[in-house]
Scaffold this active site. Structure first.
Site, PDB file in Angstrom:
ATOM      1  N   GLY A 144     -29.101 -33.118 -53.377  1.00  0.00           N
ATOM      2  CA  GLY A 144     -30.310 -33.825 -53.728  1.00  0.00           C
ATOM      3  C   GLY A 144     -30.205 -35.299 -53.390  1.00  0.00           C
ATOM      4  N   CYS A 145     -31.351 -35.967 -53.305  1.00  0.00           N
ATOM      5  CA  CYS A 145     -31.363 -37.384 -52.914  1.00  0.00           C
ATOM      6  C   CYS A 145     -30.721 -38.261 -53.986  1.00  0.00           C
ATOM      7  CB  CYS A 145     -32.782 -37.830 -52.617  1.00  0.00           C
ATOM      8  SG  CYS A 145     -33.965 -37.462 -53.940  1.00  0.00           S
ATOM      9  N   TYR A 146     -31.164 -38.106 -55.240  1.00  0.00           N
ATOM     10  CA  TYR A 146     -30.539 -38.842 -56.328  1.00  0.00           C
ATOM     11  C   TYR A 146     -29.054 -38.500 -56.432  1.00  0.00           C
ATOM     12  CZ  TYR A 146     -34.645 -40.838 -58.755  1.00  0.00           C
ATOM     13  OH  TYR A 146     -35.745 -41.587 -59.120  1.00  0.00           O
ATOM     14  N   ALA A 147     -28.750 -37.192 -56.277  1.00  0.00           N
ATOM     15  CA  ALA A 147     -27.358 -36.737 -56.416  1.00  0.00           C
ATOM     16  C   ALA A 147     -26.474 -37.353 -55.345  1.00  0.00           C
ATOM     17  CB  ALA A 147     -27.290 -35.215 -56.347  1.00  0.00           C
TER      18      ALA A 147
ATOM     19  N   GLY B 160     -26.910 -40.359 -53.870  1.00  0.00           N
ATOM     20  CA  GLY B 160     -26.671 -41.749 -54.234  1.00  0.00           C
ATOM     21  C   GLY B 160     -25.758 -41.895 -55.437  1.00  0.00           C
TER      22      GLY B 160
END
EC number: 2.7.2.8
Length: 838
Positions: free
Chosen positions: A652-655, A657
């Site tokens: 995931g994108c948040y994951a 970062g």
């Protein structure tokens, strides 16, 4: 000249996680085990097996699974007392006691029993100074009078108990052994006083400690047969102990983490004594302590088995030195002297026979005989045969005598497990590269699976490759600069095989800008969303990938805009349709969570029924991020497993970062307090389906929090890092980009400089990670970019809490760019092919 540095495995998280810090182990060990050793000893015994498995998994963070497991087998193959002798300098006990205790605990938790012998020079000098006694030396040996000896015995006892107590606090059983191990005579009583020359070693004292499950902690004090205590140099005592026990490793811990080149100032990674010793001693900078240490190691190793080696390393890097090919300090070994021959007549054929019968898969399977190979080799005119003294490696390189302009061909490369453990193939490869500036070679699928050099080893040494999907073999090459010659080389390889439509995959080396074979075909299912559009843009500029299908229920029948390689129309593919498209090499599933499973299940069913060949499947949703049978696609931490992978879950994108923000600090986390990630995303992260989270009117002058506990990315990050992480997501009024502010409780006080240095070293070779020298990254500066920016590096005045800030584009590095990285690695391309590197 010094030999080339030891093998650096693929730019994996493993090799760099430990390279970051000299205090990496303590927090990890504390996380696993903080039980009182008496009241909960029974609970410890019950949990020891599962705990060992957990710690072995943690070792996979410092080296590949194959590296860790082979070193564990290697170290466990001998009696416990023959694993390692570790000499600890007195300064280490003063400055790095907790780090040392953590490192030794970590080793003990995986079933190893290092024998620890420590000195106490700095402590002794301090007490002598306090007593008004000036230390006296003669030829580098401390003159020990009765008063000095009295103080030395007190120092050694105190330091010995200090280390034992530190180990016991970590839950590791240790036994203080301040005397009774070394028997000695006076070295020269008139000249040196109470200084001993060791004449014997009492192994029973050590073996008794290990049988009782306790690490033996020794001092360098010796006794005469009639009981007089004598002082002995700790390095000398460690060498005598090693001579008697013949361990696999002799480790000298120092604060500098190795030996350093006197001219360049760079750390010396490895010294192969058989090849380098004489030339090395002629170097003008090899003098004083460095010269003495190298000579001592030579004298020691000459009497030990060739499998023994010396490591000069810091306490915090001990585990990386022991469990990875890349090592961390300076490795000194006898090595294996390499020989090069220009004809078979110059080589002992029995040596070739022995290694082929032991390591050649075609010979072991009966497909070929050694005699037939030797006969063919005898007939070759331009050939080089490389082997080592004990016959544990073999390489055969030939040239086309009729056309010298063609690249040389590596016909055979064999290595025993022992040779691999001692990095002999790397030295051999250095010699081959020196002799042949251009080379091609072929690796059979069976060789890659059963041989001691896996496919990733070859990928690391190649500029490009061509894979035959029918028989699983791969042809590699390096040093071929001209694209026409590359094509000729690959075509000549392919011509020998029954070629089916798109049966080969091509490694496109982006730095040289060529792609020599038909492109790999990618089918995109779920092409309507923002991520799908960014993925299409990247494939449109990729030198080796092309789209074969774009599937969208809403856009079916409409032309695909913005893709210029060919004209495509949106289709609406159903799971049962996939087997009809045999020419597709990879399916990318850009579908909402919970939707892609029918496609995956259908492909698995078709493959099992023989209706379809296995294809790469890359899932951009969260459906398989917790499925350990799928490869987690964060390349900066998992490259080795992504080479040739067929089932990949895109993070995931948040994951992405959050993990980028926390990975370098994993060794330093407070085991009793979880990190917290405060995340803010642009509204493109909420997808195209209308909702308050992507409504600009709702978001105007607003910051919208949501899923404040239990967000799927919170679970994903915690699962991947192996530690609890809190996550608080928000949506802001901008379209594209993510900002993360990460609060990190620390296990020990650190400075802002420490934190920044950890990130700089961890990500020093990563093209898509930019670590800022100062300040915090801005979202607007990362929007539309393919890399992550990390900065901030603030630390609370007490030093126990750090704050890191990170930005990335949620549609690119958080999704589409990462998907292309994963496809490149899975299909054999350069990882960054098609990705703009800024």
């Amino acid at each position: 000249m010094l030999a080339a540095a030891r093998q650096l495995s693929t730019r994996s998280l493993q090799a760099r996680l430990v390279a970051n810090s000299s205090t990496v182990l303590k927090p990890l060990v504390n996380t696993l085990h903080r039980k009182p050793i008496v009241s909960q000893q029974r609970a410890y015994n019950q949990d020891s097996t599962s705990e060992k498995e957990t710690i072995v998994k943690l070792l996979y963070n410092i080296g590949s699974r194959k590296e860790v497991e082979q070193y564990l087998r290697h170290f466990s193959s001998v009696e416990s007392q023959k694993f390692a002798v570790i000499k600890v300098g007195g300064a280490v006990l003063t400055d790095e006691l907790e780090t040392l205790a953590s490192a030794l605990t970590f080793l003990n938790r995986v079933g190893l029993y290092p024998i620890v012998l420590h000195g106490g020079g700095p402590q002794l000098n301090k007490l002598l100074e306090d007593a008004g006694i000036e230390p006296q030396y003669e030829e580098g040996i401390r003159i020990t009078d009765p008063e000095t000896l009295t103080i030395a015995r007190k120092v050694f006892m105190a330091e010995n108990l200090k280390l034992v107590d530190a180990l016991e606090r970590h839950g590791t059983r240790a036994r203080p052994i301040p005397g009774g191990v070394f028997v000695a005579d006076y070295l020269d009583k008139e000249k040196y006083g109470y200084v001993g020359q060791i004449t014997g070693v009492n192994k029973e004292v050590i073996e008794s400690s290990i049988r009782a499950g306790a690490l033996p902690i020794l001092t360098s004090l010796a006794e005469t047969p009639d009981g007089q205590a004598l002082n002995v140099n700790a390095d000398v005592a460690a060498a005598e102990l090693a001579t008697v026990l013949e361990p696999l490793k002799i480790v000298f811990l120092n604060e500098k983490n190795g030996l350093y080149h006197g001219v360049t100032g760079k750390k010396i990674d490895v010294i192969n004594l058989d090849e380098e010793y004489e030339d090395l001693l002629k170097e003008p900078w090899v003098r004083y302590g460095t010269k003495l240490k190298i000579k001592q190691c030579k004298e020691l190793l000459d009497g030990l088995p060739r499998s023994s080696s010396v490591a000069i390393i810091s306490a915090g890097h001990l585990h990386k030195e022991l469990f990875t090919d890349s090592g961390a300090g300076t490795l000194i070994r006898r090595g294996h002297k390499l020989f090069k021959y220009n004809s078979l007549d110059q080589v002992d054929p029995d040596k070739i026979r022995r290694i082929m019968e032991a390591e050649d898969t075609s010979v072991k399977s009966g497909a070929h005989s050694v005699a037939s190979y030797l006969r063919d080799l005898q007939a070759k005119k331009d050939v080089s045969i490389y082997t080592d003294e004990p016959g544990q490696v073999l390489a055969v390189v030939s040239r086309d005598a009729a056309d010298p302009s063609k690249p040389a061909v590596l016909e055979k490369l064999l290595a025993s497990k022992t040779a691999v453990l001692n990095n002999v193939p790397d030295n051999l490869w250095t010699s081959i590269r020196k002799d042949y500036p251009a080379l091609s070679w072929r690796v059979d699928g069976k060789d890659a699976e059963e041989g001691n050099l896996d496919r990733s080893w070859h990928f690391e040494r190649a500029d490009g490759s061509l894979r035959n999907a029918q028989d699983g073999s791969t042809m590699f090459f390096y040093g071929i600069q001209d694209s026409d010659k590359v094509k000729q080389t690959l075509d000549s390889y392919g011509a020998k095989k029954p070629v089916g439509a798109r049966a080969y995959s091509t490694f496109s080396h982006q730095r040289r800008g060529y792609s020599t074979q038909p492109a790999k075909r990618v089918g995109l299912i779920g092409a309507r969303g923002y991520t799908g559009q960014e993925f299409i843009n990247l494939i449109n500029n990729h030198p080796g990938l092309e789209l074969s299908h774009v599937s969208s229920r809403e856009l079916e029948g409409k032309p695909l805009q913005g893709y210029t390689k060919t004209d495509l129309t949106y289709v609406n593919l159903k799971p049962e349709n996939l087997k009809e498209h045999a020419d597709v090499d990879a399916w990318v599933l850009a579908l909402p969570n919970g939707v892609c499973m029918p496609f995956v299940q259908q492909v698995e069913k078709d493959v099992e029924a023989g209706d379809s060949k296995n294809k790469v499947m890359l899932d951009l949703s969260a459906d398989y991020r917790f499925d350990d049978t799928w490869t987690y696609g964060l390349p900066e931490f998992n490259r080795e497993n992504l080479h040739g992978a067929t089932r990949i879950s895109n993070p995931g994108c948040y994951a992405t970062g959050a993990q980028m923000s926390l990975r370098p600090l994993l060794p330093f986390l407070d085991p009793h307090a979880a990190p917290t990630v405060f995340g803010v995303s642009g509204y493109s992260g909420a997808g195209t389906k209308p909702s308050p989270k992507n409504d600009p009117a709702v978001l105007k002058d607003n910051l919208l929090p949501y899923s404040l506990t239990g967000h799927i990315h919170e679970r994903e990050v915690s699962h991947q890092l192996g530690t609890k992480v809190g996550f608080i997501p928000h949506v802001a009024s901008w379209f594209q980009g993510i900002a993360l502010t990460v609060n990190v409780p620390l296990a020990k006080p650190m400075t802002s400089r420490d934190i920044k240095a950890a990130f700089q070293e961890f990500y020093q070779d990563e093209k898509l990670v930019h670590v800022l020298d100062q300040g915090e990254p801005y979202v607007r500066d990362n929007s539309g970019k393919h890399f992550v920016r990390i900065g901030g590096f603030a630390v609370h005045p007490e030093g126990r809490r750090a704050v890191v800030t990170t930005t990335l584009d949620n549609l690119l590095k958080g999704a589409a760019t990462q998907a292309v990285q994963n496809l490149n690695l899975a299909l054999g391309y350069d990882e960054y092919a098609g990705i703009p590197i800024e």
